[in-house]
Design a protein around this motif. Sequence first.
Motif, PDB file in Angstrom:
ATOM      1  N   TYR A  18      -8.515  23.059 -15.551  1.00 27.19           N
ATOM      2  CA  TYR A  18      -8.420  24.204 -16.451  1.00 27.19           C
ATOM      3  C   TYR A  18      -7.452  23.870 -17.575  1.00 27.19           C
ATOM      4  O   TYR A  18      -6.289  23.526 -17.338  1.00 27.19           O
ATOM      5  CB  TYR A  18      -7.962  25.474 -15.729  1.00 27.19           C
ATOM      6  N   VAL A  19      -7.922  23.978 -18.817  1.00 25.97           N
ATOM      7  CA  VAL A  19      -7.122  23.673 -19.996  1.00 25.97           C
ATOM      8  C   VAL A  19      -6.966  24.950 -20.817  1.00 25.97           C
ATOM      9  O   VAL A  19      -7.958  25.643 -21.088  1.00 25.97           O
ATOM     10  CB  VAL A  19      -7.796  22.574 -20.846  1.00 25.97           C
ATOM     11  N   ARG A  20      -5.741  25.256 -21.178  1.00 31.36           N
ATOM     12  CA  ARG A  20      -5.469  26.476 -21.940  1.00 31.36           C
ATOM     13  C   ARG A  20      -6.341  26.536 -23.203  1.00 31.36           C
ATOM     14  O   ARG A  20      -6.472  25.557 -23.938  1.00 31.36           O
ATOM     15  CB  ARG A  20      -3.986  26.521 -22.331  1.00 31.36           C
ATOM     16  N   ASP A  21      -6.949  27.703 -23.416  1.00 27.25           N
ATOM     17  CA  ASP A  21      -7.797  28.001 -24.576  1.00 27.25           C
ATOM     18  C   ASP A  21      -9.113  27.216 -24.594  1.00 27.25           C
ATOM     19  O   ASP A  21      -9.891  27.349 -25.536  1.00 27.25           O
ATOM     20  CB  ASP A  21      -7.049  27.738 -25.901  1.00 27.25           C
ATOM     21  N   GLU A  22      -9.374  26.416 -23.561  1.00 29.65           N
ATOM     22  CA  GLU A  22     -10.633  25.678 -23.493  1.00 29.65           C
ATOM     23  C   GLU A  22     -11.427  25.988 -22.234  1.00 29.65           C
ATOM     24  O   GLU A  22     -12.646  25.838 -22.216  1.00 29.65           O
ATOM     25  CB  GLU A  22     -10.367  24.168 -23.555  1.00 29.65           C
ATOM     26  N   GLY A  23     -10.756  26.401 -21.153  1.00 21.51           N
ATOM     27  CA  GLY A  23     -11.428  26.661 -19.891  1.00 21.51           C
ATOM     28  C   GLY A  23     -11.489  25.417 -19.031  1.00 21.51           C
ATOM     29  O   GLY A  23     -10.711  24.473 -19.205  1.00 21.51           O
ATOM     30  N   TYR A  24     -12.431  25.422 -18.074  1.00 19.74           N
ATOM     31  CA  TYR A  24     -12.580  24.289 -17.170  1.00 19.74           C
ATOM     32  C   TYR A  24     -13.386  23.186 -17.858  1.00 19.74           C
ATOM     33  O   TYR A  24     -14.518  23.415 -18.302  1.00 19.74           O
ATOM     34  CB  TYR A  24     -13.290  24.712 -15.890  1.00 19.74           C
ATOM     35  N   ILE A  25     -12.820  21.980 -17.922  1.00 19.04           N
ATOM     36  CA  ILE A  25     -13.520  20.854 -18.520  1.00 19.04           C
ATOM     37  C   ILE A  25     -13.278  19.610 -17.657  1.00 19.04           C
ATOM     38  O   ILE A  25     -12.280  19.507 -16.948  1.00 19.04           O
ATOM     39  CB  ILE A  25     -13.063  20.578 -19.970  1.00 19.04           C
ATOM     40  N   TRP A  26     -14.234  18.694 -17.724  1.00 18.69           N
ATOM     41  CA  TRP A  26     -14.057  17.421 -17.026  1.00 18.69           C
ATOM     42  C   TRP A  26     -13.112  16.548 -17.841  1.00 18.69           C
ATOM     43  O   TRP A  26     -13.296  16.366 -19.046  1.00 18.69           O
ATOM     44  CB  TRP A  26     -15.393  16.714 -16.849  1.00 18.69           C
ATOM     45  N   ARG A  27     -12.096  16.010 -17.157  1.00 21.12           N
ATOM     46  CA  ARG A  27     -11.135  15.128 -17.813  1.00 21.12           C
ATOM     47  C   ARG A  27     -10.891  13.908 -16.926  1.00 21.12           C
ATOM     48  O   ARG A  27     -11.094  13.953 -15.713  1.00 21.12           O
ATOM     49  CB  ARG A  27      -9.806  15.857 -18.055  1.00 21.12           C
ATOM     50  N   ASP A  28     -10.418  12.853 -17.539  1.00 16.23           N
ATOM     51  CA  ASP A  28     -10.068  11.647 -16.800  1.00 16.23           C
ATOM     52  C   ASP A  28      -8.607  11.757 -16.365  1.00 16.23           C
ATOM     53  O   ASP A  28      -7.737  10.993 -16.807  1.00 16.23           O
ATOM     54  CB  ASP A  28     -10.280  10.417 -17.690  1.00 16.23           C
ATOM     55  N   ASP A  29      -8.338  12.733 -15.483  1.00 15.33           N
ATOM     56  CA  ASP A  29      -6.947  13.027 -15.108  1.00 15.33           C
ATOM     57  C   ASP A  29      -6.771  13.184 -13.599  1.00 15.33           C
ATOM     58  O   ASP A  29      -5.786  13.764 -13.138  1.00 15.33           O
ATOM     59  CB  ASP A  29      -6.472  14.309 -15.804  1.00 15.33           C
ATOM     60  N   HIS A  30      -7.706  12.664 -12.822  1.00 15.52           N
ATOM     61  CA  HIS A  30      -7.674  12.902 -11.381  1.00 15.52           C
ATOM     62  C   HIS A  30      -6.752  11.923 -10.660  1.00 15.52           C
ATOM     63  O   HIS A  30      -6.602  10.766 -11.059  1.00 15.52           O
ATOM     64  CB  HIS A  30      -9.083  12.809 -10.786  1.00 15.52           C
ATOM     65  N   GLY A  31      -6.151  12.428  -9.587  1.00 14.47           N
ATOM     66  CA  GLY A  31      -5.304  11.613  -8.734  1.00 14.47           C
ATOM     67  C   GLY A  31      -5.818  11.593  -7.316  1.00 14.47           C
ATOM     68  O   GLY A  31      -6.885  12.120  -7.008  1.00 14.47           O
ATOM     69  N   ARG A  32      -5.033  10.971  -6.441  1.00 17.43           N
ATOM     70  CA  ARG A  32      -5.406  10.853  -5.035  1.00 17.43           C
ATOM     71  C   ARG A  32      -4.143  10.885  -4.195  1.00 17.43           C
ATOM     72  O   ARG A  32      -3.026  10.695  -4.698  1.00 17.43           O
ATOM     73  CB  ARG A  32      -6.181   9.568  -4.796  1.00 17.43           C
ATOM     74  N   VAL A  33      -4.321  11.134  -2.886  1.00 12.39           N
ATOM     75  CA  VAL A  33      -3.225  11.086  -1.928  1.00 12.39           C
ATOM     76  C   VAL A  33      -3.527   9.975  -0.933  1.00 12.39           C
ATOM     77  O   VAL A  33      -4.586   9.971  -0.298  1.00 12.39           O
ATOM     78  CB  VAL A  33      -3.031  12.429  -1.198  1.00 12.39           C
ATOM     79  N   LEU A  34      -2.611   9.027  -0.816  1.00 10.19           N
ATOM     80  CA  LEU A  34      -2.804   7.857   0.027  1.00 10.19           C
ATOM     81  C   LEU A  34      -1.890   7.913   1.238  1.00 10.19           C
ATOM     82  O   LEU A  34      -0.702   8.229   1.116  1.00 10.19           O
ATOM     83  CB  LEU A  34      -2.508   6.582  -0.770  1.00 10.19           C
TER      84      LEU A  34
END
Length: 262
Positions: free
Chosen positions: A73-89
């Motif tokens: 969720y991005v302010r003033d844009e809504g839900y968008i796909w971004r290259d910002d994902h992480g993981r838990v190892l």
Amino acid sequence: MTELIVDGTPVATYVATPDVDIRLAPRPYLHPVRTLGGVVVTDEYPEDHPWHLGVSVTMQDVDGINVWGGRTYVRDEGYIWRDDHGRVLSDGREPADGGFTETLRWCDGADRTILRERRSVTARSAVRGWELHFRYELAAPAQAEVTVGSPATNGRTGGAGYGGFFWRATAGAAEAFVPSGGEAHGATDEWLAMTVGGAYTLVFRGLAGEDRWFARTGDYNGVCVAHAWEDTLTIKPGAPLTREISVLVADGALSRAEIAAL
């Protein structure tokens, strides 16, 4: 995978290293979780939100990294796909009475550590069923503060402060309620219960600090101990975020009075 067992009955499977797309925020999770009678009470990879992985600790904004999965969720844009994902190892588990302890690293897409975690996951017999105890400690990995947010802190309205300990329940007609009799979603009551299809009841406890209960029924059934309901939460060096969550897993539908009497 590790099994949790109560009085000789397997009640939950812990998936430590799921091999899934980074866009689903890979992380250790419990699934299937079952009642003592064998009823499955969690879901994984559901069509509506395939990044919902049974029972896990997961947040959409950890210093700008999405460790929830799906669109951001991005302010003033809504839900968008971004290259910002992480993981838990997982860095390894040790057996403990009724379960295990584990050391973990929360990482961004380049495997840079953004949080360190210690958790304890155990199961034990309880009146009307069994109880999951899930303790986690999230610490800043260095001398810099870590800021935890949510869609709500990034501008989404309507009680979208999710992120924390999250339980994706199975589909079916569901009811969520709290002891005060008020609205469950956004409540701060001592406990929150969810019944699904008359087949099982989950009773959650463990709010602390500014946490709220996030409860969804209808389009999907889920409960979250939400850490950033309205405001961001800061994890300072040497002062980890610690929570101890317990969940009663019971066969059948328990009433508010029955739960209060336990």
